[in-house]
Design a protein around this motif. Structure first.
Motif, short mmCIF file in Angstrom:
data_model
loop_
_atom_site.label_atom_id
_atom_site.label_comp_id
_atom_site.label_asym_id
_atom_site.label_seq_id
_atom_site.Cartn_x
_atom_site.Cartn_y
_atom_site.Cartn_z
N VAL A 58 1.46 -22.05 10.23
CA VAL A 58 1.50 -22.73 8.94
C VAL A 58 0.87 -24.12 9.05
O VAL A 58 0.09 -24.53 8.17
CB VAL A 58 2.95 -22.81 8.41
CG1 VAL A 58 3.03 -23.69 7.17
CG2 VAL A 58 3.47 -21.41 8.10
N ALA A 59 1.15 -24.83 10.12
CA ALA A 59 0.57 -26.17 10.31
C ALA A 59 -0.95 -26.10 10.42
O ALA A 59 -1.66 -26.93 9.84
CB ALA A 59 1.17 -26.84 11.55
N THR B 210 7.63 -19.02 6.82
CA THR B 210 8.29 -20.26 6.44
C THR B 210 8.97 -20.13 5.09
O THR B 210 8.61 -19.28 4.28
CB THR B 210 7.28 -21.44 6.39
OG1 THR B 210 7.98 -22.65 6.13
CG2 THR B 210 6.22 -21.23 5.35
N ASN C 40 5.63 -21.86 12.88
CA ASN C 40 5.36 -23.24 12.46
C ASN C 40 3.93 -23.64 12.79
O ASN C 40 3.27 -24.33 11.99
CB ASN C 40 6.35 -24.20 13.10
CG ASN C 40 7.75 -24.05 12.56
OD1 ASN C 40 7.95 -23.55 11.46
ND2 ASN C 40 8.73 -24.46 13.34
N GLU D 167 9.70 -18.92 16.18
CA GLU D 167 9.73 -19.95 15.16
C GLU D 167 8.65 -21.00 15.43
O GLU D 167 7.98 -21.46 14.50
CB GLU D 167 11.10 -20.62 15.10
CG GLU D 167 11.22 -21.64 13.98
CD GLU D 167 12.60 -22.25 13.88
OE1 GLU D 167 12.71 -23.28 13.19
OE2 GLU D 167 13.56 -21.74 14.49
N ASN D 168 8.47 -21.34 16.70
CA ASN D 168 7.41 -22.30 17.07
C ASN D 168 6.04 -21.75 16.69
O ASN D 168 5.19 -22.49 16.17
CB ASN D 168 7.46 -22.61 18.56
CG ASN D 168 8.69 -23.39 18.95
OD1 ASN D 168 9.34 -24.02 18.12
ND2 ASN D 168 9.03 -23.35 20.23
#
Length: 78
Positions: free
Chosen positions: A18-19, A61, A15, A11-12
């Motif tokens: 996407v960031a 996401t 993220n 998940e990290n």
């Protein structure tokens, strides 16, 4: 380790992907704002919009891609 925050490395990673794409999109939009004829920045922005609407983005996401694009455009326009 607190299992409710930051404990899932996948998940990290999702993220972070996407960031980084959002940061890259902001950079491309800012370059276009300064020079609307910048073909490289236009290509980058279009490539990232394609990514935001891809199945891969949907796996990473649950954030609505149109919402994200709109918010990032608003940030550059401000």
């Amino acid at each position: 380790m607190n299992k409710n925050y930051g404990s899932d490395p996948y998940e990290n990673l999702a993220n972070a992907i996407v960031a980084q794409a959002a940061r890259d999109y902001l950079t491309a939009l800012r370059r276009l704002k300064k020079n609307p004829e910048n073909r490289t920045a236009m290509d980058e922005a279009m490539r990232l919009e394609k990514f935001f609407h891809s199945g891969w983005y949907g796996v990473l996401t649950g954030v609505d891609p149109d919402y994200l694009i709109r918010k990032l455009r608003e940030k550059v326009a401000a």
